[in-house]
Design a protein around this motif. Structure first.
Motif, PDB file in Angstrom:
ATOM      1  N   ASN B 224      33.231 -34.261 -22.901  1.00  9.24           N
ATOM      2  CA  ASN B 224      34.685 -34.028 -22.915  1.00  9.24           C
ATOM      3  C   ASN B 224      34.995 -32.538 -22.934  1.00  9.24           C
ATOM      4  O   ASN B 224      35.857 -32.058 -22.196  1.00  9.24           O
ATOM      5  CB  ASN B 224      35.318 -34.667 -24.166  1.00  9.24           C
ATOM      6  CG  ASN B 224      35.326 -36.179 -24.090  1.00  9.24           C
ATOM      7  OD1 ASN B 224      35.279 -36.741 -23.007  1.00  9.24           O
ATOM      8  ND2 ASN B 224      35.372 -36.836 -25.245  1.00  9.24           N
ATOM      9  N   ILE B 225      34.255 -31.822 -23.784  1.00  9.73           N
ATOM     10  CA  ILE B 225      34.565 -30.389 -23.933  1.00  9.73           C
ATOM     11  C   ILE B 225      34.122 -29.615 -22.684  1.00  9.73           C
ATOM     12  O   ILE B 225      34.834 -28.718 -22.216  1.00  9.73           O
ATOM     13  CB  ILE B 225      33.898 -29.822 -25.205  1.00  9.73           C
ATOM     14  CG1 ILE B 225      34.445 -30.550 -26.439  1.00  9.73           C
ATOM     15  CG2 ILE B 225      34.159 -28.333 -25.346  1.00  9.73           C
ATOM     16  CD1 ILE B 225      33.735 -30.236 -27.722  1.00  9.73           C
ATOM     17  N   ASN B 228      36.588 -30.214 -19.908  1.00  5.37           N
ATOM     18  CA  ASN B 228      37.798 -29.420 -20.178  1.00  5.37           C
ATOM     19  C   ASN B 228      37.564 -27.957 -19.842  1.00  5.37           C
ATOM     20  O   ASN B 228      38.438 -27.292 -19.278  1.00  5.37           O
ATOM     21  CB  ASN B 228      38.180 -29.516 -21.660  1.00  5.37           C
ATOM     22  CG  ASN B 228      38.881 -30.816 -21.978  1.00  5.37           C
ATOM     23  OD1 ASN B 228      39.268 -31.548 -21.078  1.00  5.37           O
ATOM     24  ND2 ASN B 228      39.017 -31.119 -23.265  1.00  5.37           N
ATOM     25  N   GLN B 231      37.591 -27.432 -16.176  1.00  5.40           N
ATOM     26  CA  GLN B 231      38.952 -27.533 -15.642  1.00  5.40           C
ATOM     27  C   GLN B 231      39.803 -26.326 -16.028  1.00  5.40           C
ATOM     28  O   GLN B 231      40.786 -26.016 -15.363  1.00  5.40           O
ATOM     29  CB  GLN B 231      39.605 -28.819 -16.145  1.00  5.40           C
ATOM     30  CG  GLN B 231      39.029 -30.062 -15.463  1.00  5.40           C
ATOM     31  CD  GLN B 231      39.537 -31.360 -16.071  1.00  5.40           C
ATOM     32  OE1 GLN B 231      40.020 -31.368 -17.212  1.00  5.40           O
ATOM     33  NE2 GLN B 231      39.405 -32.453 -15.344  1.00  5.40           N
ATOM     34  N   ALA B 232      39.398 -25.654 -17.118  1.00  7.88           N
ATOM     35  CA  ALA B 232      40.188 -24.492 -17.562  1.00  7.88           C
ATOM     36  C   ALA B 232      39.841 -23.235 -16.769  1.00  7.88           C
ATOM     37  O   ALA B 232      40.522 -22.223 -16.893  1.00  7.88           O
ATOM     38  CB  ALA B 232      39.939 -24.243 -19.045  1.00  7.88           C
ATOM     39  N   ILE B 269      45.816 -30.112 -30.019  1.00  4.96           N
ATOM     40  CA  ILE B 269      44.895 -30.582 -28.976  1.00  4.96           C
ATOM     41  C   ILE B 269      44.054 -31.786 -29.389  1.00  4.96           C
ATOM     42  O   ILE B 269      43.547 -32.495 -28.541  1.00  4.96           O
ATOM     43  CB  ILE B 269      43.961 -29.444 -28.475  1.00  4.96           C
ATOM     44  CG1 ILE B 269      43.179 -28.852 -29.637  1.00  4.96           C
ATOM     45  CG2 ILE B 269      44.744 -28.390 -27.741  1.00  4.96           C
ATOM     46  CD1 ILE B 269      42.127 -27.849 -29.180  1.00  4.96           C
ATOM     47  N   THR B 275      48.005 -33.792 -23.967  1.00  7.42           N
ATOM     48  CA  THR B 275      47.292 -33.152 -22.854  1.00  7.42           C
ATOM     49  C   THR B 275      48.153 -32.063 -22.240  1.00  7.42           C
ATOM     50  O   THR B 275      49.379 -32.182 -22.199  1.00  7.42           O
ATOM     51  CB  THR B 275      46.864 -34.171 -21.776  1.00  7.42           C
ATOM     52  OG1 THR B 275      46.171 -33.480 -20.756  1.00  7.42           O
ATOM     53  CG2 THR B 275      48.041 -34.919 -21.175  1.00  7.42           C
ATOM     54  N   LYS B 277      47.170 -31.035 -19.279  1.00 12.29           N
ATOM     55  CA  LYS B 277      46.830 -31.165 -17.857  1.00 12.29           C
ATOM     56  C   LYS B 277      47.976 -31.857 -17.109  1.00 12.29           C
ATOM     57  O   LYS B 277      48.793 -32.552 -17.722  1.00 12.29           O
ATOM     58  CB  LYS B 277      45.558 -32.004 -17.716  1.00 12.29           C
ATOM     59  CG  LYS B 277      44.332 -31.303 -18.302  1.00 12.29           C
ATOM     60  CD  LYS B 277      43.160 -32.239 -18.296  1.00 12.29           C
ATOM     61  CE  LYS B 277      42.024 -31.670 -19.118  1.00 12.29           C
ATOM     62  NZ  LYS B 277      40.977 -32.648 -19.361  1.00 12.29           N
ATOM     63  N   GLY B 282      44.502 -36.269 -16.974  1.00 11.59           N
ATOM     64  CA  GLY B 282      43.821 -36.640 -18.221  1.00 11.59           C
ATOM     65  C   GLY B 282      44.663 -37.585 -19.044  1.00 11.59           C
ATOM     66  O   GLY B 282      45.891 -37.605 -18.924  1.00 11.59           O
ATOM     67  N   LEU B 287      39.706 -35.308 -26.469  1.00 12.77           N
ATOM     68  CA  LEU B 287      39.439 -34.507 -27.664  1.00 12.77           C
ATOM     69  C   LEU B 287      39.700 -35.279 -28.951  1.00 12.77           C
ATOM     70  O   LEU B 287      39.036 -35.057 -29.956  1.00 12.77           O
ATOM     71  CB  LEU B 287      40.274 -33.224 -27.638  1.00 12.77           C
ATOM     72  CG  LEU B 287      39.775 -32.155 -26.675  1.00 12.77           C
ATOM     73  CD1 LEU B 287      40.683 -30.934 -26.699  1.00 12.77           C
ATOM     74  CD2 LEU B 287      38.345 -31.734 -27.005  1.00 12.77           C
TER      75      LEU B 287
END
Lengths: 181, 328
Positions: B224-225, B228, B231-232, B269, B275, B277, B282, B287
């Protein structure tokens, strides 16, 4: 003993009897400090006892009168340095009753290891209050002078009767105060 | 006379010199006291500031944990309430699909009859007209698509409910001795497609003792992290994975050089359904699920972020997670 007692005594002697008298008193006493005092320091009790003894000899006045006079002068010095304590109390009674729990407590925080006389307040009436004084230094006359100094500061009169005194064989001293408007 | 005055002046000068000397010593002593008190004050002030900061952090963590615990309870309730109707909706949709398939077969048979020369009669004609009028072929084909979409939607609802249950769960299951590094590598492998084109991955793994946990769940947290993080990062960037050990904890840091998280949403978060996003990218559960998994291990998960510079997720897991399992 706190340095401010020494510096106040020096100021009083120099102001009223001159620098020469203070030097003479210092020369006549065996002083480990060399007679150099600062208000924030702590110095041996025996030095102040010797200096007061010297002053008494020079002025040829009874010890109780000398200590009362010095007490009044000392309070003036103290109140100039710590004026907030005075203005935070509305009356001389409030001020006197705050000595044990507020003023001595704060001094202990600032200068750990300082020794204080034990004060107890009894017979709290409308215009009266008795203060019990206990201290191995037996400086009750100085305390009396300090109380007089409080009265001066508040521009009022306080009647003081020293009803019990360690110098007269009592276990402790008792000062019966009368507050006049 | 002059001699007397001279002697007097000398005496006074000597007196003043001695007084000056005393004052000088007293001043020096005062300065020393002042210096000492200043240092004491500085030290005390420093300690107070540190204690205050710790208290504020603890207070913030407490509030956050309380909030998440409340959300956990709420999520569990919602998940339970949705799960029951969901179960019979899925079951009924499956039955309905079977019925439609059978209906479709019947329709095909009827169509054959309507065009067969064997049945050249009025009944066959009427049947042909009805079948044409209702456009049954279109309905049958479209029904297949409708069923596919409905089932896909139901699967998504099912996943969301499962994730909600996962966020609020309190039971440990399928625990085994697990190497954190293996889980990180495994997560990286799964996320490879989302990472490899634009992210450089830096691995800095100190050896860590194995922990007693569900390997798949821990991998899911890292996954998951990492997703993320990828995607960041809009163009090119770096994802750094580190593991290290303190006396009591295994510490895992996952950092990225992405766009960062604005301060005003950093506290939210870990909330379910939160989210940042775009819609549809998402669910906002990744998270919160990760938070639940780490909490189950008596660990903590936190994030620090500088907008424009990147984000670091720090996970602390106690060395001895087996004890927690016994307690559970």
């Amino acid at each position: 003993m706190k340095g401010i007692i020494f510096t106040s005594l020096a100021d009083m002697v120099e102001e009223h009897y001159g620098l020469k008298s203070w030097q003479g008193m210092l020369d006549a006493c065996p002083l480990a400090t060399g007679g150099s005092y600062s208000s924030g320091g702590i110095y041996p009790d025996k030095e102040i006892m010797c200096l007061v003894g010297q002053l008494q000899q020079r002025l040829d006045v009874p010890l109780d009168i000398l200590l009362r006079t010095f007490g009044e002068y000392l309070f003036e010095c103290l109140s100039k340095m710590h004026h907030n304590y005075v203005i935070s109390k509305a009356s001389p009674r409030d001020f006197i009753m705050s000595i044990n729990d507020e003023i001595h407590r704060d001094i202990e925080k600032l200068y750990p290891g300082t020794s204080f006389p034990f004060l107890e307040y009894i017979n709290d009436t409308d215009n009266g209050l008795s203060v019990i004084y206990k201290s191995p230094r037996k400086l009750c006359f100085l305390a009396e002078g300090l109380i007089q100094g409080v009265a001066n500061q508040y521009n009022t009169d306080i009647g003081i009767i020293h009803s019990k005194c360690m110098h007269r064989g009592d276990e402790h001293c008792q000062m019966d105060l009368t507050f006049y408007e | 006379m002059n001699e007397t005055i001279k002697a007097d002046v000398n005496s006074n000068v000597s007196l003043l010199k001695r007084a000056y000397s005393r004052e000088k010593r007293a001043r020096k002593e005062t300065e020393e006291i002042l210096e000492e008190k200043t240092l004491e004050l500085f030290a005390a002030n420093y300690e107070l500031k540190a204690a205050n900061e710790t208290l504020l952090k603890q207070q913030s963590t407490l509030v956050k944990n309380e909030k998440l615990a409340a959300l956990g309870e709420l999520s569990a309730g919602i998940a339970h309430e949705i799960n029951n109707p969901l179960a019979f909706i899925i079951s009924n949709i499956n039955s309905l699909e079977d019925y439609c398939n059978q209906f479709s077969e019947i329709t095909h048979a009827a169509q054959k009859v309507s065009v067969s020369e064997k049945y050249d009669n009025e009944v066959a004609d009427n049947l042909h007209k009805v079948l044409d009028k209702q456009d049954l072929n279109y309905m049958i084909n479209d029904s297949k698509l409708i069923f596919e979409e409905v089932k896909e939607g139901l699967d998504r609802v099912k996943d969301i409910v499962a994730n909600l249950k996962s966020f609020s769960r309190t039971q440990s299951s399928d625990r085994e001795d697990t190497d954190v590094k293996d889980c990180l590598l495994s997560a990286l492998k799964i996320a490879n497609n989302k990472v490899k084109y634009h992210c450089k991955v830096v691995k800095d793994f100190d050896p860590t003792p194995s922990i007693y946990c569900n390997k798949n769940e821990l991998t899911q947290v890292f996954l998951n992290i990492i997703i993320n993080a990828a995607q960041a990062i809009p163009k090119q960037g770096t994802i750094t994975l580190t593991t290290r050990c303190s006396d009591d904890y295994i510490i895992i840091d996952i950092s990225d050089t992405g766009i960062g998280i604005p301060e005003e949403i950093l506290d939210s978060i870990f909330n379910p359904f939160f989210t940042a996003k775009p819609l549809g990218v998402g669910t906002g559960l990744g998270l919160s699920v990760s938070y639940g998994i780490i909490k189950d291990l008596s660990g903590t998960i936190s994030a620090e972020s500088t907008p424009g510079a990147g984000t670091t997720f720090t996970i602390l897991i106690p060395n001895d997670t087996r004890m927690d399992d016994i307690n559970v």
